[in-house]
Scaffold this motif. Structure first.
Motif, PDB file in Angstrom:
ATOM      1  N   VAL A   1       0.849  -1.106  -0.104  1.00 55.78           N
ATOM      2  CA  VAL A   1      -0.133   0.069   0.158  1.00 55.78           C
ATOM      3  C   VAL A   1       1.057   1.204   0.036  1.00 55.78           C
ATOM      4  O   VAL A   1       1.783   1.379   0.763  1.00 55.78           O
ATOM      5  N   ALA A   2       0.655   2.197  -0.959  1.00 54.35           N
ATOM      6  CA  ALA A   2       1.321   3.352  -1.030  1.00 54.35           C
ATOM      7  C   ALA A   2       0.963   4.443  -0.219  1.00 54.35           C
ATOM      8  O   ALA A   2      -0.496   4.536  -0.006  1.00 54.35           O
ATOM      9  N   VAL A   3       1.508   4.734   0.831  1.00 56.66           N
ATOM     10  CA  VAL A   3       0.901   5.665   1.894  1.00 56.66           C
ATOM     11  C   VAL A   3       1.879   7.099   1.916  1.00 56.66           C
ATOM     12  O   VAL A   3       2.797   7.139   1.270  1.00 56.66           O
ATOM     13  N   ASN A   4       1.175   7.784   2.800  1.00 59.44           N
ATOM     14  CA  ASN A   4       2.035   9.062   3.117  1.00 59.44           C
ATOM     15  C   ASN A   4       2.890   8.757   4.382  1.00 59.44           C
ATOM     16  O   ASN A   4       2.993   7.630   4.900  1.00 59.44           O
ATOM     17  N   LYS A   5       3.638   9.795   4.866  1.00 64.44           N
ATOM     18  CA  LYS A   5       4.498   9.788   6.140  1.00 64.44           C
ATOM     19  C   LYS A   5       3.653   9.319   7.227  1.00 64.44           C
ATOM     20  O   LYS A   5       4.354   8.687   7.963  1.00 64.44           O
TER      21      LYS A   5
END
Length: 124
Positions: A70-74
């Motif tokens: 899953v591509a997530v933010n910081k």
């Protein structure tokens, strides 16, 4: 005569743009996340010592019955949670193109991210 020079200039500019685009594509590298072991536990240190560029491809190899990417933010990376709208990959052979700046990826199967199944990659 001025029209001919203008046309030549446009053609020259187009050729330069094509060469630049080709040059950027030629420099893209492909990396297999986790090396031969693939996307698994304790890979958070895998990016260390590597130089990534925007446009490089990360290949995530894993069993889709056991993991996902899953591509997530910081914030998602730090808390091991996927914010609403996060892109979920689940083929087991995912190819993800890096964008310039920070790129964060986690596995959202229960306990996996907390066990080091996450990476942060900075692409220049």
């Amino acid at each position: 005569m001025a029209r001919g020079r203008g046309s030549a200039m446009v053609v020259t500019m187009l050729l330069c743009m094509l060469l630049l685009l080709h040059s950027e594509m030629a420099h893209a590298a492909t990396y297999t996340v986790g090396g031969p072991g693939g996307w698994t536990f304790n890979v958070s240190g895998w990016p260390r010592g590597k130089r990534f560029r925007a446009g490089d491809i990360l290949v995530f190899n894993y069993s889709p019955a056991a993991h996902n990417v899953v591509a997530v933010n910081k914030v998602g990376y730090n808390t091991c949670t996927a914010p609403r709208g996060s892109k979920v990959y689940q083929t087991g052979k995912d190819r993800i193109k890096l964008v310039k700046g920070q790129n964060f990826f986690i596995c959202t199967f229960t306990g996996h991210c907390q066990s080091g199944m996450k990476i942060a990659v900075n692409a220049v």
